[in-house]
Design an enzyme around this catalytic site. Structure first.
Site, PDB file in Angstrom:
ATOM      1  N   THR A 138       0.935  -1.076   0.026  1.00 49.02           N
ATOM      2  CA  THR A 138       0.035  -0.140   0.083  1.00 49.02           C
ATOM      3  C   THR A 138       0.743   1.473  -0.023  1.00 49.02           C
ATOM      4  O   THR A 138       1.021   2.222   0.895  1.00 49.02           O
ATOM      5  CB  THR A 138      -1.046   0.029   1.355  1.00 49.02           C
ATOM      6  OG1 THR A 138      -0.015  -0.166   2.414  1.00 49.02           O
ATOM      7  CG2 THR A 138      -1.946  -1.233   1.312  1.00 49.02           C
ATOM      8  N   ASN A 140       2.142   4.955  -1.044  1.00 47.36           N
ATOM      9  CA  ASN A 140       1.474   6.435  -1.607  1.00 47.36           C
ATOM     10  C   ASN A 140       2.282   6.515  -2.950  1.00 47.36           C
ATOM     11  O   ASN A 140       3.370   5.853  -3.371  1.00 47.36           O
ATOM     12  CB  ASN A 140       1.832   7.515  -0.783  1.00 47.36           C
ATOM     13  CG  ASN A 140       3.235   7.666  -0.183  1.00 47.36           C
ATOM     14  OD1 ASN A 140       4.117   7.790  -1.008  1.00 47.36           O
ATOM     15  ND2 ASN A 140       3.389   8.081   0.991  1.00 47.36           N
ATOM     16  N   PHE A 142       4.681   8.769  -3.905  1.00 43.87           N
ATOM     17  CA  PHE A 142       6.070   8.880  -3.674  1.00 43.87           C
ATOM     18  C   PHE A 142       6.912   7.604  -3.403  1.00 43.87           C
ATOM     19  O   PHE A 142       7.803   7.194  -3.895  1.00 43.87           O
ATOM     20  CB  PHE A 142       6.447   9.845  -2.647  1.00 43.87           C
ATOM     21  CG  PHE A 142       7.905  10.044  -2.181  1.00 43.87           C
ATOM     22  CD1 PHE A 142       8.615  10.724  -2.943  1.00 43.87           C
ATOM     23  CD2 PHE A 142       8.208   9.506  -0.967  1.00 43.87           C
ATOM     24  CE1 PHE A 142       9.962  10.743  -2.770  1.00 43.87           C
ATOM     25  CE2 PHE A 142       9.809   9.670  -0.677  1.00 43.87           C
ATOM     26  CZ  PHE A 142      10.596  10.455  -1.569  1.00 43.87           C
ATOM     27  N   GLU A 143       6.093   6.721  -2.721  1.00 47.05           N
ATOM     28  CA  GLU A 143       6.989   5.429  -2.354  1.00 47.05           C
ATOM     29  C   GLU A 143       6.769   4.761  -3.516  1.00 47.05           C
ATOM     30  O   GLU A 143       7.743   3.953  -3.856  1.00 47.05           O
ATOM     31  CB  GLU A 143       6.087   4.720  -1.302  1.00 47.05           C
ATOM     32  CG  GLU A 143       6.358   5.518   0.140  1.00 47.05           C
ATOM     33  CD  GLU A 143       5.535   5.360   1.042  1.00 47.05           C
ATOM     34  OE1 GLU A 143       5.509   5.525   2.474  1.00 47.05           O
ATOM     35  OE2 GLU A 143       4.179   4.735   0.967  1.00 47.05           O
ATOM     36  N   VAL A 216      -9.064  16.199   3.521  1.00 48.38           N
ATOM     37  CA  VAL A 216      -9.563  16.451   4.816  1.00 48.38           C
ATOM     38  C   VAL A 216      -8.358  17.604   5.181  1.00 48.38           C
ATOM     39  O   VAL A 216      -7.134  17.253   5.089  1.00 48.38           O
ATOM     40  CB  VAL A 216      -9.593  15.551   5.583  1.00 48.38           C
ATOM     41  CG1 VAL A 216     -10.137  15.979   7.087  1.00 48.38           C
ATOM     42  CG2 VAL A 216     -10.747  14.550   5.183  1.00 48.38           C
ATOM     43  N   ALA A 218      -6.598  18.447   7.582  1.00 44.92           N
ATOM     44  CA  ALA A 218      -6.024  18.007   9.122  1.00 44.92           C
ATOM     45  C   ALA A 218      -4.970  16.996   8.704  1.00 44.92           C
ATOM     46  O   ALA A 218      -5.028  16.176   7.729  1.00 44.92           O
ATOM     47  CB  ALA A 218      -7.275  17.375   9.961  1.00 44.92           C
ATOM     48  N   GLY A 224      -2.686   5.301   7.953  1.00 46.72           N
ATOM     49  CA  GLY A 224      -1.844   4.262   7.087  1.00 46.72           C
ATOM     50  C   GLY A 224      -1.858   2.919   7.535  1.00 46.72           C
ATOM     51  O   GLY A 224      -1.997   2.114   6.878  1.00 46.72           O
ATOM     52  N   ASP A 225      -1.735   2.879   8.923  1.00 41.27           N
ATOM     53  CA  ASP A 225      -1.864   1.409   9.572  1.00 41.27           C
ATOM     54  C   ASP A 225      -3.064   0.961   9.522  1.00 41.27           C
ATOM     55  O   ASP A 225      -3.326  -0.196   9.492  1.00 41.27           O
ATOM     56  CB  ASP A 225      -1.278   1.717  10.951  1.00 41.27           C
ATOM     57  CG  ASP A 225       0.180   2.440  11.008  1.00 41.27           C
ATOM     58  OD1 ASP A 225       0.960   2.111  10.149  1.00 41.27           O
ATOM     59  OD2 ASP A 225       0.543   3.238  11.915  1.00 41.27           O
TER      60      ASP A 225
END
Length: 304
Positions: A138, A140, A142-143, A216, A218, A224-225
């Site tokens: 999973t 993002n 960038f990863e 959102v 914030a 992510g976990d």
């Protein structure tokens, strides 16, 4: 039948991150969860102050050995999150080879928007050691770019990156967030997923999906976990239906985050920015949504 998960992640006394974000939701959905806490902190590092300990590679090794000696090292899933040192990752991968498990789920926590969260020497270890033994990842955007060496500027680029990640090992790839323009406007993020399924005739079929996710205003920790845990759970229940698994997973995330931000703003008061303690995920209060989420996020199947 009992389904057991070994979760190797961080732990906090106060709040929700790592194993605290993953264990309760998985247990609510009927999974047995065995946790190894790679770190134990008072709270997550977004607070002004935090204290605690990092589990050394040798201490990690001792825990693995104890589990193996008792012959209770048989798992349906292994779930891993952020790790902090090269030695820790290598020990983790080495020890996993003596465990019996069906599927590995990995959130390759490396960084976001051009910034590394972890030492740069962890990048090749994740790429060459961790990702190849994972069934579900999973990252993002960038990863995903970092792991494949390919930039994502278009939806076609994202599909090619997911195909490259498939070739590295995982059958299910979900890019949790990207900078691609949303069809619903600039208040939405784009997420994409791809799943390879082995067909009865020996060929592989690939399902690809796209989702538009409301932004959102914030900063949350532990999402992510929670996402990786929920994707594990819903792909278990819908093993060949990435569309439904993603809709369930993202809908859970929506309900938890919506409840959290509403509570945080109530605590902070009008015109005030919520603090890190106020933005801790409202996990227990979201139990019903975790168990049976109302579908508020719909995935589009990509025909490419």
């Amino acid at each position: 039948m009992e389904c057991r998960v070994l979760s190797i992640q961080s732990h906090v006394v106060r709040g929700y991150v790592g194993n605290k974000s993953a264990s309760f939701p998985l247990q609510v959905l009927g999974f047995e969860v065995d946790s190894i806490n790679s770190v134990q902190f008072s709270n997550h590092t977004g607070y002004s102050h935090w204290k605690g300990q990092v589990l050394t590679a040798d201490e990690l090794h001792v825990l693995y050995e104890g589990i193996k000696l008792n012959n209770v090292h048989h798992y349906d899933y292994v779930l891993t999150g952020e790790t902090h040192t090269q030695k820790e990752v290598k020990i983790c991968v080495k020890r996993l080879s003596v465990f019996s498990f069906a599927f590995s789920v990995c959130d390759p926590v490396l960084g976001d928007h051009g910034s590394m969260y972890v030492p740069e020497n962890l990048h090749p270890v994740y790429k060459n050691k961790v990702v190849p033994v994972a069934d579900i990842i999973t990252p993002n955007q960038f990863e995903a770019e970092l792991l494949t060496g390919k930039n994502i500027s278009t939806e076609k680029d994202a599909v090619e990156v997911m195909d490259l990640l498939h070739k590295m090992g995982p059958d299910t790839v979900v890019i949790t967030s990207s900078d691609l323009p949303s069809r619903l406007g600039d208040r939405f993020l784009v997420s994409l997923g791809s799943q390879r399924t082995l067909m009865p005739d020996g060929t592989k079929s690939t399902q690809r999906v796209r989702m538009e996710i409301p932004k959102v205003d914030a900063v949350f920790v532990g999402t992510g976990d929670l996402f990786a845990a929920m994707l594990l759970a819903w792909t278990h229940h819908y093993p060949n239906d990435l569309k439904t698994a993603c809709e369930k997973t993202f809908s859970v995330m929506h309900h938890v985050i919506k409840r959290t931000i509403s509570y945080a703003h109530d605590l902070a008061g009008p015109g005030r920015k919520p603090s890190p303690p106020q933005l801790e995920l409202r996990m227990v209060q979201s139990k019903a949504d975790i168990e049976d989420p109302a579908i508020v996020m719909e995935a589009t199947v990509l025909n490419l």
